[in-house]
Design a protein around this motif. Sequence first.
Motif, PDB file in Angstrom:
ATOM      1  N   GLN A  16       9.898   7.898 -19.053  1.00 21.35           N
ATOM      2  CA  GLN A  16       9.902   7.054 -17.554  1.00 21.35           C
ATOM      3  C   GLN A  16       8.547   6.923 -17.072  1.00 21.35           C
ATOM      4  N   MET A  17       7.735   7.988 -17.510  1.00 22.15           N
ATOM      5  CA  MET A  17       6.288   7.876 -16.973  1.00 22.15           C
ATOM      6  C   MET A  17       5.416   6.860 -17.765  1.00 22.15           C
ATOM      7  N   LYS A  18       5.658   6.369 -19.018  1.00 23.00           N
ATOM      8  CA  LYS A  18       5.294   5.632 -19.613  1.00 23.00           C
ATOM      9  C   LYS A  18       5.229   4.129 -19.003  1.00 23.00           C
ATOM     10  N   LYS A  19       6.215   3.945 -18.404  1.00 29.96           N
ATOM     11  CA  LYS A  19       6.174   2.745 -17.575  1.00 29.96           C
ATOM     12  C   LYS A  19       5.079   2.478 -16.466  1.00 29.96           C
ATOM     13  N   TYR A  20       4.601   3.519 -16.099  1.00 26.93           N
ATOM     14  CA  TYR A  20       3.610   3.546 -14.988  1.00 26.93           C
ATOM     15  C   TYR A  20       2.170   3.950 -15.246  1.00 26.93           C
ATOM     16  N   CYS A  21       2.194   4.888 -16.369  1.00 29.03           N
ATOM     17  CA  CYS A  21       0.830   5.405 -16.739  1.00 29.03           C
ATOM     18  C   CYS A  21      -0.142   4.474 -17.342  1.00 29.03           C
ATOM     19  N   VAL A  22      -1.539   4.289 -16.740  1.00 21.66           N
ATOM     20  CA  VAL A  22      -2.544   3.555 -17.707  1.00 21.66           C
ATOM     21  C   VAL A  22      -3.603   4.765 -18.082  1.00 21.66           C
ATOM     22  N   CYS A  23      -3.384   4.888 -19.137  1.00 22.45           N
ATOM     23  CA  CYS A  23      -4.446   6.362 -19.479  1.00 22.45           C
ATOM     24  C   CYS A  23      -5.768   6.008 -19.271  1.00 22.45           C
ATOM     25  N   HIS A  24      -6.511   7.170 -18.877  1.00 23.64           N
ATOM     26  CA  HIS A  24      -7.955   6.869 -18.890  1.00 23.64           C
ATOM     27  C   HIS A  24      -8.738   6.631 -20.137  1.00 23.64           C
ATOM     28  N   GLN A  51       0.768  -1.286  -0.088  1.00 29.58           N
ATOM     29  CA  GLN A  51      -0.147   0.071  -0.030  1.00 29.58           C
ATOM     30  C   GLN A  51       0.985   1.103  -0.093  1.00 29.58           C
ATOM     31  N   ALA A  52       2.061   1.257   0.709  1.00 29.68           N
ATOM     32  CA  ALA A  52       2.847   2.370   0.712  1.00 29.68           C
ATOM     33  C   ALA A  52       3.567   2.698  -0.383  1.00 29.68           C
ATOM     34  N   ILE A  53       3.672   1.521  -1.304  1.00 30.07           N
ATOM     35  CA  ILE A  53       4.273   1.697  -2.476  1.00 30.07           C
ATOM     36  C   ILE A  53       3.427   2.242  -3.394  1.00 30.07           C
ATOM     37  N   VAL A  54       2.175   1.815  -3.553  1.00 30.06           N
ATOM     38  CA  VAL A  54       1.139   2.475  -4.379  1.00 30.06           C
ATOM     39  C   VAL A  54       0.792   3.775  -4.028  1.00 30.06           C
ATOM     40  N   ASP A  55       0.942   4.048  -2.814  1.00 34.08           N
ATOM     41  CA  ASP A  55       0.506   5.486  -2.460  1.00 34.08           C
ATOM     42  C   ASP A  55       1.720   6.342  -2.857  1.00 34.08           C
ATOM     43  N   GLY A  56       2.925   6.010  -2.988  1.00 33.93           N
ATOM     44  CA  GLY A  56       4.109   6.822  -3.450  1.00 33.93           C
ATOM     45  C   GLY A  56       3.770   6.873  -4.798  1.00 33.93           C
ATOM     46  N   LEU A  57       3.586   5.814  -5.722  1.00 33.17           N
ATOM     47  CA  LEU A  57       3.359   6.029  -7.001  1.00 33.17           C
ATOM     48  C   LEU A  57       2.344   6.842  -7.331  1.00 33.17           C
ATOM     49  N   ASN A  58       1.071   7.043  -6.508  1.00 32.30           N
ATOM     50  CA  ASN A  58      -0.009   8.057  -7.060  1.00 32.30           C
ATOM     51  C   ASN A  58       0.423   9.422  -6.556  1.00 32.30           C
ATOM     52  N   VAL A  69      10.941   6.100  -6.732  1.00 36.80           N
ATOM     53  CA  VAL A  69       9.795   5.832  -7.820  1.00 36.80           C
ATOM     54  C   VAL A  69      10.318   5.465  -9.359  1.00 36.80           C
ATOM     55  N   ASN A  70      11.451   6.096  -9.671  1.00 40.35           N
ATOM     56  CA  ASN A  70      11.861   5.777 -11.088  1.00 40.35           C
ATOM     57  C   ASN A  70      12.513   4.359 -11.323  1.00 40.35           C
ATOM     58  N   GLU A  71      12.793   3.834 -10.204  1.00 39.04           N
ATOM     59  CA  GLU A  71      13.081   2.434 -10.322  1.00 39.04           C
ATOM     60  C   GLU A  71      12.102   1.278 -10.174  1.00 39.04           C
ATOM     61  N   LEU A  72      11.085   1.571 -10.148  1.00 38.49           N
ATOM     62  CA  LEU A  72       9.908   0.619 -10.360  1.00 38.49           C
ATOM     63  C   LEU A  72       9.904  -0.137 -11.481  1.00 38.49           C
ATOM     64  N   PHE A 114       2.208  10.879  -9.444  1.00 36.84           N
ATOM     65  CA  PHE A 114       1.519  11.068 -10.564  1.00 36.84           C
ATOM     66  C   PHE A 114       1.062  12.651 -10.184  1.00 36.84           C
ATOM     67  N   LEU A 115       0.594  12.880  -9.067  1.00 34.65           N
ATOM     68  CA  LEU A 115       0.267  14.308  -8.639  1.00 34.65           C
ATOM     69  C   LEU A 115       1.553  15.254  -8.988  1.00 34.65           C
ATOM     70  N   GLU A 116       2.656  14.806  -8.427  1.00 33.53           N
ATOM     71  CA  GLU A 116       3.749  15.770  -8.649  1.00 33.53           C
ATOM     72  C   GLU A 116       4.263  16.159 -10.049  1.00 33.53           C
ATOM     73  N   LYS A 117       3.936  15.212 -10.901  1.00 34.96           N
ATOM     74  CA  LYS A 117       4.373  15.027 -12.346  1.00 34.96           C
ATOM     75  C   LYS A 117       3.122  15.663 -13.079  1.00 34.96           C
ATOM     76  N   LYS A 118       1.866  16.034 -12.360  1.00 34.80           N
ATOM     77  CA  LYS A 118       0.707  16.643 -12.805  1.00 34.80           C
ATOM     78  C   LYS A 118       0.172  15.820 -13.945  1.00 34.80           C
ATOM     79  N   ILE A 119       0.086  14.643 -14.022  1.00 28.03           N
ATOM     80  CA  ILE A 119      -0.451  13.903 -14.935  1.00 28.03           C
ATOM     81  C   ILE A 119      -1.618  12.859 -14.286  1.00 28.03           C
ATOM     82  N   SER A 120      -1.949  13.216 -13.237  1.00 31.22           N
ATOM     83  CA  SER A 120      -2.998  12.583 -12.381  1.00 31.22           C
ATOM     84  C   SER A 120      -4.533  12.673 -13.109  1.00 31.22           C
ATOM     85  N   ASP A 121      -4.523  13.664 -13.840  1.00 26.39           N
ATOM     86  CA  ASP A 121      -5.761  13.917 -14.638  1.00 26.39           C
ATOM     87  C   ASP A 121      -6.059  12.864 -15.969  1.00 26.39           C
ATOM     88  N   ILE A 122      -4.766  12.325 -16.353  1.00 31.17           N
ATOM     89  CA  ILE A 122      -4.920  11.763 -17.630  1.00 31.17           C
ATOM     90  C   ILE A 122      -4.528  10.210 -17.200  1.00 31.17           C
TER      91      ILE A 122
END
Length: 637
Positions: free
Chosen positions: A629-637, A530-537, A609-612, A540-548
């Motif tokens: 780098q963000m392509k590894k993590y993002c699942v687009c809406h 849960q801590a890992i997933v929270d860190g990943l989310n 996070v960049n090492e996930l 997303f906020l820091e990179k300003k991509i949580s909306d996509i």
Amino acid sequence: MTSRCKQLLLILCSLLVTITATKWESKPSNLTKYFVESEFCKMPYVDPFSQDIMSRFRSRKLKVCHHDRELITPEFDPETKLYRLHIHKELVKGKQKNITLTCYYQKITRNSKEMRPDDSYSLSDHRLLTHHLTLPKDVEFLTTSCSIQNKSEKSKTFQRDGFAFVQDHFTAKQLRKNLEIMNQKDEPKPSVIIMGLDSTSRMNFRRAMPKVSKYVDQEGWFEMQGYNKVGDNTLPNMLAVLAGTSKEQVRKHCGLSYRGCLDEVNFIWKRYKKEGYTTAFAEDCEYMSTFNYGAAGFVNKPVDYYLRPFLYAAEATLKLTSYLSAAYCVGRHLSFKYVWDFGHQFIKRFLNEAPMFGLLWSNSFTHNSMTGATALDSTFKEYLDNFQQLGLFNRSVVIFMSDHGDRFNSLRRKVSGFLEERLPMIFIYVPPWFREKYPQYVKSLKNNRNRLSSNYDLHMTLHHLLQLNTASMADFDPNFQAVKCKTCQSLFFDLPVNRACSEAGIDEKWCTCHPPEKVNDPTLIKEIGQAIVDGLNKHFLEKKISDICHTFKLGHVRHAYRKLILATAFKPTDPDEHIYTLEFWAIPRGLFEATVGWNIRTKVLTMNVNELSRLNSYEKDSRCVVEAQMKKYCVCH
């Protein structure tokens, strides 16, 4: 005990060793085998032919790109040092009566005026192609088109093709200088050719390519079984080999996606060029190529002979056929063959005329398929035989390697997948004269076979080949030392027996030296996950991509291990803090692996996070983001 009983006992013992060696052991026993076994590193041996993998391992057939004959063939004239194109008109005779055959060619050039010259090309006007046409030396790449026409029908295309040529630009003065460099008696300069197959672990190489495997077991070849990658995908691992640096180090000076950034990197081919070498770089699959996927590529042509402009244009203008989830056929030929035919030309042209540095790299068969290499085995063996006939192995140092193993497929999700990903193959060949003149270096190659090594050591080895009379690493110019690893050294010197990953420039995320212990505490596993997933989310906020990009929720945790850190600098000072590796599903559809620090007392997570690692394919999930780098993590809406 009878002899038959003894034989049965030996067979049972051998089976037990094999089965034990394929799995991680929480408490290594005397039967466990290792690639590296020392006080600081216990790198588990993996049997390439273990039953859990071979039960579903299927060979693939080589698919051909065409069944017709070449209408146009090139020929090199060794006297004039020019290429001629021949048209085989007899191939169209008998197709129809009273037909006219007309052929044209278009010259391909790199468009240096574009913002990203690596991602552009220019085509000349159609030029008439006559029989026995002699090409000017400024024509390195071209496409051809031949049409047939009779009186009653419109003209129709009969055959299209593409050709790449290694043109000779040496003056007589340069040729004399080249020969002087090659024939220095006190310190001869060997040619250096790096041959690479992307995403190939040393285990999968052995199981998928038995013919090539047998070839590199011959005298003169040395396998580095303790070679451990230093980064996630191709770019960081090849930056380490070719420049002795990391993506993070480069980013301190410029952004990799910025025009001209890579031109500023001190690539090893620049030093070879200064030392009088002729340089070449060829790679297939333009969209995933090393310096262009998630990076801007080069503004200036990086080497003397650079294949990218041709393949970029060929993939855009010729028929493209996909297979093994990659660009397989480009026009009438395998994408792979363009690279290795280009390499064959380069070697044939300059083997006896100039010292060479060449990088030949292929993605098409191996990048997306754990079994793709099975279809390549015979073909690649033929290339090695051809190189041998040319005399390449008489005077050259050849490095046959990969960047990493499979990163996302069924092989990666096996018990041994953690090791498959992190342990790429690497074989170093040194010719007979080298073995005779430098027996101390040959001895070190043998000694280093089962010692921990990394990409940065290989980088130092490439430097060493330009100063072979160097007695020790202390004699190296500090400017040549790997930027990211000041304790790394040439593989021609003995590596330390007790070497930690930190001393080889390998971060703990990628280190395979520490035996894992399976974690069976569901509460602890859920807390860390849960801590890992929270860190990943949060990222997303820091990179300003949580909306996509979807916000993740923790799904099923497939595996959880606690690393038994040996006596190294990585060992946490707090006894309540440990290093954990979790493989888990994040909802909606991301399979990740994370290596993190977790304090069971303070509940504090230490994570980059960049090492996930993303273990399932994300190509179709992340098209809404540009940053690699963000392509590894993002699942687009």
